[in-house]
Design an enzyme around this catalytic site. Structure first.
Site, PDB file in Angstrom:
ATOM      1  N   PRO A  57      -7.428 -13.390   0.119  1.00  0.00           N
ATOM      2  CA  PRO A  57      -8.194 -12.899  -1.031  1.00  0.00           C
ATOM      3  C   PRO A  57      -8.451 -11.402  -0.914  1.00  0.00           C
ATOM      4  O   PRO A  57      -8.460 -10.850   0.193  1.00  0.00           O
ATOM      5  CB  PRO A  57      -9.501 -13.698  -0.951  1.00  0.00           C
ATOM      6  N   VAL A  58      -8.655 -10.749  -2.042  1.00  0.00           N
ATOM      7  CA  VAL A  58      -8.921  -9.306  -2.040  1.00  0.00           C
ATOM      8  C   VAL A  58     -10.425  -9.061  -1.965  1.00  0.00           C
ATOM      9  O   VAL A  58     -11.233  -9.944  -2.219  1.00  0.00           O
ATOM     10  CB  VAL A  58      -8.332  -8.632  -3.298  1.00  0.00           C
TER      11      VAL A  58
ATOM     12  N   GLY B 148      -9.203  -6.749   5.664  1.00  0.00           N
ATOM     13  CA  GLY B 148      -8.184  -5.719   5.857  1.00  0.00           C
ATOM     14  C   GLY B 148      -6.848  -6.025   5.223  1.00  0.00           C
ATOM     15  O   GLY B 148      -5.818  -5.531   5.679  1.00  0.00           O
ATOM     16  N   GLY B 149      -6.835  -6.831   4.167  1.00  0.00           N
ATOM     17  CA  GLY B 149      -5.574  -7.266   3.576  1.00  0.00           C
ATOM     18  C   GLY B 149      -4.668  -6.133   3.135  1.00  0.00           C
ATOM     19  O   GLY B 149      -3.480  -6.122   3.458  1.00  0.00           O
ATOM     20  N   GLY B 150      -5.220  -5.159   2.423  1.00  0.00           N
ATOM     21  CA  GLY B 150      -4.409  -4.043   1.944  1.00  0.00           C
ATOM     22  C   GLY B 150      -3.851  -3.211   3.081  1.00  0.00           C
ATOM     23  O   GLY B 150      -2.673  -2.842   3.076  1.00  0.00           O
ATOM     24  N   SER B 151      -4.673  -2.945   4.080  1.00  0.00           N
ATOM     25  CA  SER B 151      -4.217  -2.168   5.232  1.00  0.00           C
ATOM     26  C   SER B 151      -3.167  -2.935   6.030  1.00  0.00           C
ATOM     27  O   SER B 151      -2.183  -2.359   6.501  1.00  0.00           O
ATOM     28  CB  SER B 151      -5.401  -1.826   6.139  1.00  0.00           C
ATOM     29  N   ALA B 152      -3.388  -4.249   6.188  1.00  0.00           N
ATOM     30  CA  ALA B 152      -2.408  -5.076   6.893  1.00  0.00           C
ATOM     31  C   ALA B 152      -1.082  -5.097   6.137  1.00  0.00           C
ATOM     32  O   ALA B 152      -0.005  -5.037   6.745  1.00  0.00           O
ATOM     33  CB  ALA B 152      -2.950  -6.490   7.075  1.00  0.00           C
TER      34      ALA B 152
ATOM     35  N   GLY C 188     -13.047  -8.079   3.103  1.00  0.00           N
ATOM     36  CA  GLY C 188     -13.396  -7.579   4.428  1.00  0.00           C
ATOM     37  C   GLY C 188     -12.423  -8.020   5.499  1.00  0.00           C
ATOM     38  O   GLY C 188     -12.729  -7.964   6.687  1.00  0.00           O
TER      39      GLY C 188
ATOM     40  N   ASP D 104      -7.783   1.969   8.499  1.00  0.00           N
ATOM     41  CA  ASP D 104      -7.449   0.740   9.233  1.00  0.00           C
ATOM     42  C   ASP D 104      -5.953   0.593   9.528  1.00  0.00           C
ATOM     43  O   ASP D 104      -5.565  -0.362  10.215  1.00  0.00           O
ATOM     44  CB  ASP D 104      -7.905  -0.484   8.430  1.00  0.00           C
TER      45      ASP D 104
ATOM     46  N   LYS E 287      -7.334  -9.105   9.355  1.00  0.00           N
ATOM     47  CA  LYS E 287      -8.126  -8.355  10.338  1.00  0.00           C
ATOM     48  C   LYS E 287      -9.569  -8.841  10.252  1.00  0.00           C
ATOM     49  O   LYS E 287     -10.150  -8.866   9.156  1.00  0.00           O
ATOM     50  CB  LYS E 287      -8.066  -6.852  10.044  1.00  0.00           C
TER      51      LYS E 287
END
Length: 275
Positions: free
Chosen positions: A91-92, A97-101, A95, A128, A10
């Site tokens: 990468p964590v 949105g990796g976790g939300s995605a 910004g 998100d 995102k």
């Protein structure tokens, strides 16, 4: 039986912080889109709820019940069983949105595997989640619940650059001094790159200044992107620390990527398309 879902990165093209609500959530105006790069969620039947993680950033995410993928599975069905494999390509604390995605992709996959509809309140997992479930370019307002899909020019090329330092959203908002800023100007979408570029350059990321204070290296990345040929908009995504440049064509984007790998060799650099 294995079901795969793509958890697209995102990208916050703009993020205006409009205020702080009584419940502690921030009121936001954001222009959100997605890239053709992301994590992958694989689910298959199992006699237990199990999470495995692989990929280049596997070591940077929690392995147990604290992982948002497991929280998403328990949200969908507290008694559900499945083997979930997360291929962590993003990468964590970036910004993006990796976790939300990842959580949204988990809900999509497990909904099919378990034949259970996704509940109407996915935002309880995170603000998100609704936009990541939709996975379309949109103006997102409020605390993430007001979503207005819009059209933008197709096949846009974007260069993403992230230093090895990450920032959590909580950390950035905690240090943010001004939480009452001007709203985002009206925008109904366009297919013209010139109109799009003109609109983008009227927008802001109200977290940028605070993120630069916490990670001064971000200023150097933005300066680097701003002087690349064919770049018409540079910004930081979300709470950082990924910065990006939008380019008029793939040739200039590829040149900028090559320069980034030379000038910023220790950073994560990618050229992707917006979807």
């Amino acid at each position: 039986m294995k079901i795969n879902s793509f958890a697209a990165a995102k990208v916050n093209l703009a993020l205006h912080v409009r205020g702080l609500k009584l419940n502690g959530y921030h009121e936001l105006d954001s222009l959100v889109t997605f890239a053709n790069l992301g994590d992958i969620i694989e689910v298959r039947p199992s006699d237990e709820l199990k999470l495995t993680i692989e990929g280049p950033f596997a070591d940077n995410v929690p392995k147990g019940a604290d992982n948002i993928v497991i929280k998403a599975a328990n949200f969908l069905s507290p008694d559900g069983k499945a083997h979930i494999n997360l291929i962590k390509n993003l990468p964590v604390k970036a910004g993006l949105g990796g976790g939300s995605a990842d959580a949204a992709a988990t809900l999509r996959s497990l909904s099919k595997l378990w034949n259970i509809p996704i509940p109407n309140t996915p935002e309880v997992l995170g603000a998100d989640i609704p936009i990541c479930l939709l996975k379309e370019t949109a103006i997102v307002q409020g605390i993430g619940e007001k979503i207005t899909p819009i059209s933008i020019p197709s096949n846009l090329h974007i260069v993403l650059i992230k230093p090895n330092i990450g920032l959590s959203t909580e950390e950035v908002f905690k240090n943010l001094k001004n939480k009452n800023n001007e709203k985002m100007g009206a925008f109904k979408g366009t297919d013209s790159i010139e109109e799009f570029a003109n609109h983008l350059n009227k927008l802001r990321n109200d977290l940028l200044k605070t993120s630069i204070t916490l990670v001064p290296l971000l200023r150097d990345i933005i300066k680097f992107l701003n002087v690349q040929n064919g770049n018409y908009y540079t910004q930081m995504s979300g709470s950082g620390t990924t910065c990006f440049g939008l380019f008029y064509d793939e040739v200039n984007a590829m040149r900028a990527l090559s320069q980034a790998k030379i000038k910023l060799p220790d950073m994560w650099c990618k050229m992707v398309k917006l979807i």
